[in-house]
Design a protein around this motif. Structure first.
Motif, PDB file in Angstrom:
ATOM      1  N   MET A   4       0.853  -1.167   0.000  1.00 49.44           N
ATOM      2  CA  MET A   4       0.000   0.000   0.000  1.00 49.44           C
ATOM      3  C   MET A   4       0.902   1.234   0.000  1.00 49.44           C
ATOM      4  O   MET A   4       1.783   1.353   0.842  1.00 49.44           O
ATOM      5  CB  MET A   4      -0.889  -0.019   1.244  1.00 49.44           C
ATOM      6  N   ASP A   5       0.679   2.134  -0.952  1.00 47.67           N
ATOM      7  CA  ASP A   5       1.484   3.356  -0.978  1.00 47.67           C
ATOM      8  C   ASP A   5       0.891   4.411  -0.039  1.00 47.67           C
ATOM      9  O   ASP A   5      -0.184   4.225   0.536  1.00 47.67           O
ATOM     10  CB  ASP A   5       1.603   3.892  -2.402  1.00 47.67           C
ATOM     11  N   ARG A   6       1.608   5.499   0.134  1.00 48.18           N
ATOM     12  CA  ARG A   6       1.209   6.532   1.076  1.00 48.18           C
ATOM     13  C   ARG A   6      -0.163   7.121   0.749  1.00 48.18           C
ATOM     14  O   ARG A   6      -1.004   7.317   1.642  1.00 48.18           O
ATOM     15  CB  ARG A   6       2.248   7.646   1.086  1.00 48.18           C
ATOM     16  N   ILE A   7      -0.406   7.390  -0.532  1.00 43.85           N
ATOM     17  CA  ILE A   7      -1.682   7.988  -0.936  1.00 43.85           C
ATOM     18  C   ILE A   7      -2.840   7.048  -0.601  1.00 43.85           C
ATOM     19  O   ILE A   7      -3.865   7.473  -0.072  1.00 43.85           O
ATOM     20  CB  ILE A   7      -1.679   8.334  -2.443  1.00 43.85           C
ATOM     21  N   SER A   8      -2.679   5.786  -0.882  1.00 45.44           N
ATOM     22  CA  SER A   8      -3.732   4.815  -0.557  1.00 45.44           C
ATOM     23  C   SER A   8      -3.951   4.741   0.945  1.00 45.44           C
ATOM     24  O   SER A   8      -5.099   4.670   1.411  1.00 45.44           O
ATOM     25  CB  SER A   8      -3.359   3.434  -1.082  1.00 45.44           C
ATOM     26  N   ALA A   9      -2.871   4.769   1.699  1.00 49.26           N
ATOM     27  CA  ALA A   9      -2.999   4.722   3.158  1.00 49.26           C
ATOM     28  C   ALA A   9      -3.769   5.939   3.665  1.00 49.26           C
ATOM     29  O   ALA A   9      -4.677   5.810   4.495  1.00 49.26           O
ATOM     30  CB  ALA A   9      -1.620   4.649   3.804  1.00 49.26           C
ATOM     31  N   LEU A  10      -3.415   7.115   3.159  1.00 49.94           N
ATOM     32  CA  LEU A  10      -4.101   8.334   3.594  1.00 49.94           C
ATOM     33  C   LEU A  10      -5.578   8.302   3.212  1.00 49.94           C
ATOM     34  O   LEU A  10      -6.441   8.711   4.000  1.00 49.94           O
ATOM     35  CB  LEU A  10      -3.416   9.572   3.011  1.00 49.94           C
ATOM     36  N   ARG A  11      -5.867   7.818   2.027  1.00 49.21           N
ATOM     37  CA  ARG A  11      -7.279   7.713   1.608  1.00 49.21           C
ATOM     38  C   ARG A  11      -8.052   6.755   2.502  1.00 49.21           C
ATOM     39  O   ARG A  11      -9.193   7.028   2.884  1.00 49.21           O
ATOM     40  CB  ARG A  11      -7.359   7.253   0.151  1.00 49.21           C
ATOM     41  N   ASN A  12      -7.435   5.643   2.835  1.00 48.98           N
ATOM     42  CA  ASN A  12      -8.113   4.675   3.705  1.00 48.98           C
ATOM     43  C   ASN A  12      -8.341   5.253   5.103  1.00 48.98           C
ATOM     44  O   ASN A  12      -9.384   5.008   5.719  1.00 48.98           O
ATOM     45  CB  ASN A  12      -7.317   3.376   3.783  1.00 48.98           C
ATOM     46  N   LEU A  23      -2.205   1.488   8.992  1.00 46.21           N
ATOM     47  CA  LEU A  23      -0.806   1.788   9.299  1.00 46.21           C
ATOM     48  C   LEU A  23       0.057   0.535   9.280  1.00 46.21           C
ATOM     49  O   LEU A  23       1.188   0.556   8.784  1.00 46.21           O
ATOM     50  CB  LEU A  23      -0.701   2.492  10.647  1.00 46.21           C
ATOM     51  N   ARG A  24      -0.469  -0.564   9.806  1.00 39.49           N
ATOM     52  CA  ARG A  24       0.312  -1.810   9.806  1.00 39.49           C
ATOM     53  C   ARG A  24       0.545  -2.306   8.376  1.00 39.49           C
ATOM     54  O   ARG A  24       1.641  -2.752   8.047  1.00 39.49           O
ATOM     55  CB  ARG A  24      -0.391  -2.889  10.622  1.00 39.49           C
ATOM     56  N   THR A  25      -0.463  -2.220   7.550  1.00 40.74           N
ATOM     57  CA  THR A  25      -0.299  -2.629   6.157  1.00 40.74           C
ATOM     58  C   THR A  25       0.704  -1.720   5.459  1.00 40.74           C
ATOM     59  O   THR A  25       1.577  -2.190   4.727  1.00 40.74           O
ATOM     60  CB  THR A  25      -1.660  -2.596   5.434  1.00 40.74           C
ATOM     61  N   TYR A  26       0.588  -0.423   5.716  1.00 42.87           N
ATOM     62  CA  TYR A  26       1.526   0.528   5.112  1.00 42.87           C
ATOM     63  C   TYR A  26       2.958   0.209   5.550  1.00 42.87           C
ATOM     64  O   TYR A  26       3.875   0.163   4.725  1.00 42.87           O
ATOM     65  CB  TYR A  26       1.152   1.958   5.508  1.00 42.87           C
ATOM     66  N   ALA A  27       3.155  -0.034   6.847  1.00 44.96           N
ATOM     67  CA  ALA A  27       4.501  -0.320   7.353  1.00 44.96           C
ATOM     68  C   ALA A  27       5.037  -1.625   6.780  1.00 44.96           C
ATOM     69  O   ALA A  27       6.225  -1.725   6.444  1.00 44.96           O
ATOM     70  CB  ALA A  27       4.487  -0.380   8.879  1.00 44.96           C
ATOM     71  N   THR A  28       4.182  -2.621   6.644  1.00 43.75           N
ATOM     72  CA  THR A  28       4.616  -3.910   6.112  1.00 43.75           C
ATOM     73  C   THR A  28       5.071  -3.786   4.667  1.00 43.75           C
ATOM     74  O   THR A  28       6.039  -4.418   4.252  1.00 43.75           O
ATOM     75  CB  THR A  28       3.470  -4.943   6.211  1.00 43.75           C
ATOM     76  N   ASP A  29       4.380  -2.958   3.911  1.00 42.88           N
ATOM     77  CA  ASP A  29       4.709  -2.784   2.494  1.00 42.88           C
ATOM     78  C   ASP A  29       5.712  -1.656   2.258  1.00 42.88           C
ATOM     79  O   ASP A  29       6.085  -1.400   1.117  1.00 42.88           O
ATOM     80  CB  ASP A  29       3.442  -2.451   1.696  1.00 42.88           C
ATOM     81  N   PHE A  30       6.143  -0.984   3.337  1.00 42.55           N
ATOM     82  CA  PHE A  30       6.964   0.217   3.197  1.00 42.55           C
ATOM     83  C   PHE A  30       8.271  -0.061   2.456  1.00 42.55           C
ATOM     84  O   PHE A  30       9.008  -0.980   2.786  1.00 42.55           O
ATOM     85  CB  PHE A  30       7.282   0.792   4.579  1.00 42.55           C
ATOM     86  N   GLU A  31       8.516   0.738   1.454  1.00 43.42           N
ATOM     87  CA  GLU A  31       9.803   0.718   0.755  1.00 43.42           C
ATOM     88  C   GLU A  31      10.193   2.168   0.556  1.00 43.42           C
ATOM     89  O   GLU A  31       9.675   2.855  -0.311  1.00 43.42           O
ATOM     90  CB  GLU A  31       9.689   0.015  -0.591  1.00 43.42           C
ATOM     91  N   GLY A  32      11.087   2.643   1.367  1.00 47.64           N
ATOM     92  CA  GLY A  32      11.492   4.034   1.315  1.00 47.64           C
ATOM     93  C   GLY A  32      12.715   4.252   0.449  1.00 47.64           C
ATOM     94  O   GLY A  32      13.292   3.321  -0.100  1.00 47.64           O
ATOM     95  N   GLU A  33      13.085   5.498   0.355  1.00 49.34           N
ATOM     96  CA  GLU A  33      14.290   5.850  -0.396  1.00 49.34           C
ATOM     97  C   GLU A  33      15.511   5.470   0.431  1.00 49.34           C
ATOM     98  O   GLU A  33      15.430   5.256   1.641  1.00 49.34           O
ATOM     99  CB  GLU A  33      14.280   7.345  -0.679  1.00 49.34           C
ATOM    100  N   VAL A  37      15.468  -7.280  15.933  1.00 47.81           N
ATOM    101  CA  VAL A  37      14.555  -6.690  14.958  1.00 47.81           C
ATOM    102  C   VAL A  37      14.462  -7.600  13.736  1.00 47.81           C
ATOM    103  O   VAL A  37      15.423  -8.267  13.381  1.00 47.81           O
ATOM    104  CB  VAL A  37      14.995  -5.275  14.521  1.00 47.81           C
ATOM    105  N   ASP A  38      13.290  -7.616  13.138  1.00 39.73           N
ATOM    106  CA  ASP A  38      13.059  -8.357  11.898  1.00 39.73           C
ATOM    107  C   ASP A  38      12.467  -7.400  10.873  1.00 39.73           C
ATOM    108  O   ASP A  38      11.573  -6.614  11.197  1.00 39.73           O
ATOM    109  CB  ASP A  38      12.078  -9.511  12.124  1.00 39.73           C
ATOM    110  N   ARG A  39      12.963  -7.505   9.663  1.00 41.55           N
ATOM    111  CA  ARG A  39      12.448  -6.667   8.589  1.00 41.55           C
ATOM    112  C   ARG A  39      11.031  -7.093   8.221  1.00 41.55           C
ATOM    113  O   ARG A  39      10.752  -8.290   8.085  1.00 41.55           O
ATOM    114  CB  ARG A  39      13.362  -6.770   7.363  1.00 41.55           C
ATOM    115  N   LEU A  40      10.147  -6.134   8.054  1.00 43.36           N
ATOM    116  CA  LEU A  40       8.779  -6.414   7.642  1.00 43.36           C
ATOM    117  C   LEU A  40       8.702  -6.479   6.125  1.00 43.36           C
ATOM    118  O   LEU A  40       9.477  -5.835   5.431  1.00 43.36           O
ATOM    119  CB  LEU A  40       7.835  -5.331   8.146  1.00 43.36           C
ATOM    120  N   GLY A  41       7.741  -7.188   5.645  1.00 45.77           N
ATOM    121  CA  GLY A  41       7.486  -7.214   4.215  1.00 45.77           C
ATOM    122  C   GLY A  41       8.304  -8.178   3.434  1.00 45.77           C
ATOM    123  O   GLY A  41       9.164  -8.856   3.744  1.00 45.77           O
TER     124      GLY A  41
END
Length: 94
Positions: free
Chosen positions: A1-9, A35-45, A90-94
């Motif tokens: 889930m990208d940021r825009i989709s998260a904000l819309r939800n 937020l959990r879905t967003y964090a799990t799918d998070f891929e930042g710069e 720590v474990d990486r999500l996604g």
């Protein structure tokens, strides 16, 4: 889930709450799930990724963004103002 989709939800959840169609507890669950879905799918710069902490009770379940497991562990310690006595992995999500 990208940021825009998260904000819309999240906006949808708040709008539903404002119309009185759901209670606060339901809205909280919906926002947390987004937020959990967003964090799990998070891929930042710059190779940023989300990491979930395990270990001592106060660290359990914390999610931070970092470029490596070592940086994520350091961020968890910083957030908790903890020293090396804190048991955390720590474990990486996604």
């Amino acid at each position: 889930m990208d940021r825009i989709s998260a904000l819309r939800n999240i906006e949808d959840a708040l709008r539903t709450f404002e119309r009185g169609e759901v209670d606060l507890a339901t809205t909280e669950r919906q926002v947390v799930n987004v937020l959990r879905t967003y964090a799990t799918d998070f891929e930042g710069e710059d190779e940023l990724a989300a990491y979930r902490a395990d270990g001592d009770e106060r660290a359990e379940g914390l999610v931070v963004v970092a470029t490596s497991p070592e940086e994520a562990e350091a961020r968890v310690r910083d957030l908790l103002d903890a020293d090396d006595d804190l048991h955390v992995t720590v474990d990486r999500l996604g």
